[in-house]
Write a protein that holds these residues in place. Sequence first.
Motif, mmCIF file in Angstrom:
data_model
loop_
_atom_site.group_PDB
_atom_site.id
_atom_site.type_symbol
_atom_site.label_atom_id
_atom_site.label_comp_id
_atom_site.label_asym_id
_atom_site.label_seq_id
_atom_site.Cartn_x
_atom_site.Cartn_y
_atom_site.Cartn_z
ATOM 1 N N ARG A 156 1.061 -1.346 0.120
ATOM 2 C CA ARG A 156 0.022 -0.047 0.088
ATOM 3 C C ARG A 156 0.936 1.176 0.188
ATOM 4 O O ARG A 156 0.600 2.190 -0.813
ATOM 5 N N ALA A 157 2.049 1.199 0.785
ATOM 6 C CA ALA A 157 2.962 2.312 0.856
ATOM 7 C C ALA A 157 3.251 2.525 -0.725
ATOM 8 O O ALA A 157 3.413 3.745 -1.214
ATOM 9 N N ASP A 158 3.716 1.553 -1.440
ATOM 10 C CA ASP A 158 4.277 1.633 -2.826
ATOM 11 C C ASP A 158 2.918 2.398 -3.571
ATOM 12 O O ASP A 158 3.481 3.387 -4.452
ATOM 13 N N GLU A 159 1.922 2.087 -3.526
ATOM 14 C CA GLU A 159 0.722 2.610 -4.219
ATOM 15 C C GLU A 159 0.613 4.068 -3.966
ATOM 16 O O GLU A 159 0.493 5.021 -4.721
ATOM 17 N N ILE A 160 0.757 4.676 -2.594
ATOM 18 C CA ILE A 160 0.501 6.039 -2.190
ATOM 19 C C ILE A 160 1.837 6.743 -2.671
ATOM 20 O O ILE A 160 1.433 7.762 -3.009
ATOM 21 N N VAL A 161 2.793 6.065 -2.655
ATOM 22 C CA VAL A 161 4.102 6.957 -3.172
ATOM 23 C C VAL A 161 4.125 7.200 -4.699
ATOM 24 O O VAL A 161 4.310 8.416 -5.021
ATOM 25 N N ALA A 162 3.499 6.020 -5.349
ATOM 26 C CA ALA A 162 3.588 6.382 -6.654
ATOM 27 C C ALA A 162 2.379 7.296 -7.007
ATOM 28 O O ALA A 162 2.762 7.844 -8.176
ATOM 29 N N SER A 163 1.333 7.407 -6.186
ATOM 30 C CA SER A 163 0.406 8.368 -6.374
ATOM 31 C C SER A 163 0.803 10.000 -6.109
ATOM 32 O O SER A 163 0.081 10.613 -6.674
ATOM 33 N N GLY A 164 1.857 9.851 -5.652
ATOM 34 C CA GLY A 164 2.396 11.441 -5.384
ATOM 35 C C GLY A 164 2.052 12.092 -3.974
ATOM 36 O O GLY A 164 2.242 13.269 -3.608
ATOM 37 N N VAL A 165 0.889 11.475 -3.171
ATOM 38 C CA VAL A 165 0.311 11.961 -1.911
ATOM 39 C C VAL A 165 1.506 11.830 -0.786
ATOM 40 O O VAL A 165 1.533 12.806 -0.066
#
Length: 112
Positions: free
Chosen positions: A62-71
Motif C-alpha cells: 500500500r505504501a508503494d501505491e501511495i508513493v506512486a500516487s504522489g501523495v
Amino acid sequence: MKDEAAQQRAHAIFDPIARPYLGRPDVDIGPMFGSEGLRVRGKVFAFVGHRGSLVVKVPEERADEIVASGVAERMEMRGRAMREWLVVGPGAAAEWQPLTAEAFAYVDEITP
C-alpha cells in the motif's frame, strides 16, 4: 531539526483526527521517533513528524501505491527508506484522516 511552527500547524490538522481514536479500547499516545504518536496496544500507527508532516504505518504494498500516487514519500532514517512508514505533507491534509484510518486498521490487525 524540529520546526515548531510547522508542528503547530500539523497538530491543528492532526489533533482533531486523533481525538476519536483515544476513546477506543487499547489506543493511547506514546513516544515514537522523538515525537508522540497514536498507539494501539503499544504500537504506533500515526504521529506528527518533526517537520510538521503526518507519519503513518501502512503495509509495504500500500505504501508503494501511495508513493506512486504522489501523495506521500517514504520516511527515511539514517538515509534508509522505511518500507512501511510514509510521510504525508500538510499540502495533502485531506488525506490525513483516511491514511490515519488505514494505519490504525493495519497496526490493529498485526498487533497481538
